[in-house]
Motif scaffolding. Structure first.
Motif, PDB file in Angstrom:
ATOM      1  N   ASP A  56       0.819  -1.213   0.000  1.00 15.85           N
ATOM      2  CA  ASP A  56       0.000   0.000   0.000  1.00 15.85           C
ATOM      3  C   ASP A  56       0.854   1.265   0.000  1.00 15.85           C
ATOM      4  O   ASP A  56       0.435   2.303  -0.507  1.00 15.85           O
ATOM      5  N   GLU A  57       2.057   1.175   0.591  1.00 11.91           N
ATOM      6  CA  GLU A  57       2.921   2.353   0.724  1.00 11.91           C
ATOM      7  C   GLU A  57       4.340   2.020   0.261  1.00 11.91           C
ATOM      8  O   GLU A  57       5.256   1.863   1.078  1.00 11.91           O
ATOM      9  N   PRO A  58       4.544   1.896  -1.037  1.00  9.83           N
ATOM     10  CA  PRO A  58       5.881   1.508  -1.543  1.00  9.83           C
ATOM     11  C   PRO A  58       6.974   2.527  -1.231  1.00  9.83           C
ATOM     12  O   PRO A  58       8.158   2.199  -1.320  1.00  9.83           O
ATOM     13  N   GLN A  59       6.580   3.756  -0.856  1.00  7.55           N
ATOM     14  CA  GLN A  59       7.559   4.791  -0.533  1.00  7.55           C
ATOM     15  C   GLN A  59       7.861   4.852   0.972  1.00  7.55           C
ATOM     16  O   GLN A  59       8.582   5.752   1.417  1.00  7.55           O
ATOM     17  N   ASN A  60       7.351   3.909   1.736  1.00 10.76           N
ATOM     18  CA  ASN A  60       7.543   3.919   3.187  1.00 10.76           C
ATOM     19  C   ASN A  60       8.978   3.495   3.508  1.00 10.76           C
ATOM     20  O   ASN A  60       9.291   2.302   3.559  1.00 10.76           O
ATOM     21  N   VAL A  61       9.848   4.467   3.722  1.00  6.79           N
ATOM     22  CA  VAL A  61      11.284   4.183   3.896  1.00  6.79           C
ATOM     23  C   VAL A  61      11.567   3.338   5.136  1.00  6.79           C
ATOM     24  O   VAL A  61      12.369   2.402   5.065  1.00  6.79           O
ATOM     25  N   PRO A  62      10.965   3.633   6.295  1.00  5.95           N
ATOM     26  CA  PRO A  62      11.231   2.761   7.450  1.00  5.95           C
ATOM     27  C   PRO A  62      10.894   1.296   7.171  1.00  5.95           C
ATOM     28  O   PRO A  62      11.670   0.401   7.520  1.00  5.95           O
ATOM     29  N   ALA A  63       9.752   1.053   6.525  1.00  2.00           N
ATOM     30  CA  ALA A  63       9.373  -0.329   6.210  1.00  2.00           C
ATOM     31  C   ALA A  63      10.359  -0.949   5.220  1.00  2.00           C
ATOM     32  O   ALA A  63      10.763  -2.108   5.361  1.00  2.00           O
ATOM     33  N   LEU A  64      10.768  -0.180   4.211  1.00  2.00           N
ATOM     34  CA  LEU A  64      11.760  -0.662   3.237  1.00  2.00           C
ATOM     35  C   LEU A  64      13.059  -1.038   3.930  1.00  2.00           C
ATOM     36  O   LEU A  64      13.639  -2.110   3.688  1.00  2.00           O
ATOM     37  N   HIS A  65      13.533  -0.126   4.784  1.00  2.00           N
ATOM     38  CA  HIS A  65      14.828  -0.330   5.436  1.00  2.00           C
ATOM     39  C   HIS A  65      14.784  -1.520   6.390  1.00  2.00           C
ATOM     40  O   HIS A  65      15.675  -2.380   6.361  1.00  2.00           O
ATOM     41  N   PHE A  66      13.751  -1.576   7.231  1.00  2.00           N
ATOM     42  CA  PHE A  66      13.682  -2.663   8.204  1.00  2.00           C
ATOM     43  C   PHE A  66      13.459  -4.010   7.513  1.00  2.00           C
ATOM     44  O   PHE A  66      13.958  -5.039   7.986  1.00  2.00           O
ATOM     45  N   CYS A  67      12.726  -3.998   6.422  1.00  2.00           N
ATOM     46  CA  CYS A  67      12.521  -5.234   5.664  1.00  2.00           C
ATOM     47  C   CYS A  67      13.865  -5.723   5.100  1.00  2.00           C
ATOM     48  O   CYS A  67      14.195  -6.910   5.182  1.00  2.00           O
ATOM     49  N   ALA A  70      15.876  -7.188   7.876  1.00  3.97           N
ATOM     50  CA  ALA A  70      15.421  -8.533   8.240  1.00  3.97           C
ATOM     51  C   ALA A  70      15.951  -9.566   7.242  1.00  3.97           C
ATOM     52  O   ALA A  70      16.400 -10.651   7.631  1.00  3.97           O
ATOM     53  N   TYR A  71      15.918  -9.221   5.957  1.00  3.50           N
ATOM     54  CA  TYR A  71      16.482 -10.129   4.951  1.00  3.50           C
ATOM     55  C   TYR A  71      17.984 -10.333   5.190  1.00  3.50           C
ATOM     56  O   TYR A  71      18.506 -11.450   5.093  1.00  3.50           O
ATOM     57  N   PHE A  72      18.686  -9.244   5.532  1.00  3.33           N
ATOM     58  CA  PHE A  72      20.123  -9.329   5.783  1.00  3.33           C
ATOM     59  C   PHE A  72      20.403 -10.263   6.965  1.00  3.33           C
ATOM     60  O   PHE A  72      21.277 -11.132   6.898  1.00  3.33           O
ATOM     61  N   GLU A  73      19.644 -10.086   8.035  1.00  4.01           N
ATOM     62  CA  GLU A  73      19.833 -10.912   9.230  1.00  4.01           C
ATOM     63  C   GLU A  73      19.498 -12.370   8.946  1.00  4.01           C
ATOM     64  O   GLU A  73      20.071 -13.282   9.557  1.00  4.01           O
ATOM     65  N   LYS A  74      18.590 -12.576   8.003  1.00  5.04           N
ATOM     66  CA  LYS A  74      18.201 -13.929   7.632  1.00  5.04           C
ATOM     67  C   LYS A  74      19.235 -14.586   6.705  1.00  5.04           C
ATOM     68  O   LYS A  74      19.242 -15.796   6.534  1.00  5.04           O
ATOM     69  N   GLY A  75      20.108 -13.763   6.115  1.00  5.97           N
ATOM     70  CA  GLY A  75      21.106 -14.277   5.175  1.00  5.97           C
ATOM     71  C   GLY A  75      20.637 -14.275   3.737  1.00  5.97           C
ATOM     72  O   GLY A  75      21.312 -14.820   2.855  1.00  5.97           O
ATOM     73  N   ALA A  76      19.489 -13.648   3.488  1.00  8.79           N
ATOM     74  CA  ALA A  76      18.963 -13.534   2.118  1.00  8.79           C
ATOM     75  C   ALA A  76      19.555 -12.268   1.491  1.00  8.79           C
ATOM     76  O   ALA A  76      18.917 -11.212   1.445  1.00  8.79           O
ATOM     77  N   LEU A  77      20.787 -12.382   1.012  1.00  8.58           N
ATOM     78  CA  LEU A  77      21.540 -11.193   0.621  1.00  8.58           C
ATOM     79  C   LEU A  77      20.986 -10.497  -0.622  1.00  8.58           C
ATOM     80  O   LEU A  77      21.026  -9.271  -0.714  1.00  8.58           O
ATOM     81  N   GLU A  78      20.478 -11.253  -1.582  1.00  5.59           N
ATOM     82  CA  GLU A  78      19.934 -10.623  -2.806  1.00  5.59           C
ATOM     83  C   GLU A  78      18.736  -9.750  -2.477  1.00  5.59           C
ATOM     84  O   GLU A  78      18.631  -8.614  -2.956  1.00  5.59           O
ATOM     85  N   GLU A  79      17.834 -10.276  -1.657  1.00  9.26           N
ATOM     86  CA  GLU A  79      16.643  -9.507  -1.278  1.00  9.26           C
ATOM     87  C   GLU A  79      17.044  -8.290  -0.446  1.00  9.26           C
ATOM     88  O   GLU A  79      16.489  -7.200  -0.611  1.00  9.26           O
ATOM     89  N   ALA A  80      18.017  -8.490   0.449  1.00  6.36           N
ATOM     90  CA  ALA A  80      18.491  -7.373   1.268  1.00  6.36           C
ATOM     91  C   ALA A  80      19.119  -6.290   0.394  1.00  6.36           C
ATOM     92  O   ALA A  80      18.853  -5.095   0.579  1.00  6.36           O
ATOM     93  N   GLU A  81      19.935  -6.715  -0.551  1.00  5.58           N
ATOM     94  CA  GLU A  81      20.608  -5.758  -1.440  1.00  5.58           C
ATOM     95  C   GLU A  81      19.587  -4.910  -2.208  1.00  5.58           C
ATOM     96  O   GLU A  81      19.711  -3.679  -2.283  1.00  5.58           O
ATOM     97  N   LYS A  82      18.580  -5.569  -2.766  1.00  3.65           N
ATOM     98  CA  LYS A  82      17.547  -4.834  -3.501  1.00  3.65           C
ATOM     99  C   LYS A  82      16.828  -3.847  -2.582  1.00  3.65           C
ATOM    100  O   LYS A  82      16.552  -2.703  -2.965  1.00  3.65           O
ATOM    101  N   GLY A  83      16.549  -4.270  -1.342  1.00  9.45           N
ATOM    102  CA  GLY A  83      15.857  -3.397  -0.402  1.00  9.45           C
ATOM    103  C   GLY A  83      16.666  -2.156  -0.070  1.00  9.45           C
ATOM    104  O   GLY A  83      16.146  -1.039  -0.080  1.00  9.45           O
ATOM    105  N   PHE A  84      17.955  -2.326   0.216  1.00  2.00           N
ATOM    106  CA  PHE A  84      18.795  -1.172   0.557  1.00  2.00           C
ATOM    107  C   PHE A  84      18.982  -0.260  -0.657  1.00  2.00           C
ATOM    108  O   PHE A  84      19.049   0.967  -0.513  1.00  2.00           O
ATOM    109  N   GLN A  85      19.044  -0.842  -1.842  1.00  4.95           N
ATOM    110  CA  GLN A  85      19.125  -0.012  -3.055  1.00  4.95           C
ATOM    111  C   GLN A  85      17.857   0.810  -3.234  1.00  4.95           C
ATOM    112  O   GLN A  85      17.919   1.981  -3.632  1.00  4.95           O
ATOM    113  N   ASP A  86      16.709   0.210  -2.923  1.00  4.49           N
ATOM    114  CA  ASP A  86      15.438   0.946  -3.007  1.00  4.49           C
ATOM    115  C   ASP A  86      15.402   2.099  -1.992  1.00  4.49           C
ATOM    116  O   ASP A  86      14.870   3.171  -2.282  1.00  4.49           O
ATOM    117  N   VAL A  87      15.972   1.860  -0.823  1.00  7.84           N
ATOM    118  CA  VAL A  87      16.048   2.925   0.187  1.00  7.84           C
ATOM    119  C   VAL A  87      16.865   4.095  -0.361  1.00  7.84           C
ATOM    120  O   VAL A  87      16.469   5.260  -0.250  1.00  7.84           O
TER     121      VAL A  87
END
Length: 232
Positions: A56-67, A70-87
């Motif tokens: 609903d809120e693709p521009q929500n930076v806190p949600a983007l960053h924390f998501c 969470a991917y980084f902590e999980k070891g899902a580096l590709e998803e984490a990388e895309k998320g931080f790039q979106d931030v």
């Protein structure tokens, strides 16, 4: 609030604004819930909730960053990388996003890319203690000791009691054959934290390097052993 759904209620009387406020409040509550799950290390559940917010809120930076976190902590580096790039597309100076992108490159064994990310961030005016500290460690690991030393000193000019920066400085001084200066730096670490085991070990080891004097080094090794009998 059921009366708001009454077809006779005039839309220009604030219906849309109130509905938007309710929706915004609900998203804030969802974000708090996701953060609680995240802190509890329930990463899959947290990610699912972050993603629900972002639908609903693709521009929500806190949600983007924390998501992404969470991917980084999980070891899902590709998803984490895309998320931080979106931030960074939304906030190019977000220091934490630069830091974690560098961490991702490092976890992949790509020190050069990790350094490139940090250097570009610094060149763009993104100055943050966490970035500088990691950059100094990477320079030291890459045997660029002069660069690492300069960064460590830059950190210490702002935070004189930063033990990580002091350790980096001392280790670089050893590599640059400036052992006596390194001893003074390591002594500073145990002045700041009298229980800092690595500080005592490094003092002892550097005394041996500088003076070949095992007897002078022995009290520092004994202190380290008394603080941590199993690992010293």
């Amino acid at each position: 609030l059921l009366f708001l759904e009454d077809p006779g209620f005039r839309r220009d009387d604030g219906y849309s604004k109130i509905k938007a406020m309710i929706k915004s409040h609900n998203k804030k509550q969802q974000l708090k819930q996701a953060e609680s799950l995240h802190k509890a290390k329930q990463l899959d559940e947290a990610i699912a909730l972050y993603q629900e917010i972002l639908k609903d809120e693709p521009q929500n930076v806190p949600a983007l960053h924390f998501c992404a976190m969470a991917y980084f902590e999980k070891g899902a580096l590709e998803e984490a990388e895309k998320g931080f790039q979106d931030v960074l597309k939304r906030i190019p100076t977000f220091a934490e996003a630069h830091f974690y992108l560098s961490q991702i490159a490092y976890k992949r064994g790509d020190v050069k890319t990790a350094l490139d990310i940090l250097e570009k961030a610094q060149g763009a005016g993104v100055i943050h203690l966490k970035l500088l500290s990691f950059q100094a460690d990477l320079y030291r690991e890459s045997q660029a000791y002069e660069k690492a030393l300069l960064l460590a000193e830059q950190i210490l000019s702002k935070v004189p009691e930063n033990i990580d920066a002091l350790m980096c400085k001392g280790l670089c001084l050893i590599e640059l054959k400036r052992e006596i200066e390194a001893i003074a730096v390591f002594k500073k670490t145990v002045e700041i934290d009298p229980a800092f085991v690595k500080g005592y070990i490094n003092i002892g080891a550097t005394i041996i390097l500088a003076y070949e004097d095992c007897e002078a080094a022995l009290p520092y090794f004994d202190k380290a052993l008394s603080l941590d009998p199993q690992n010293a």
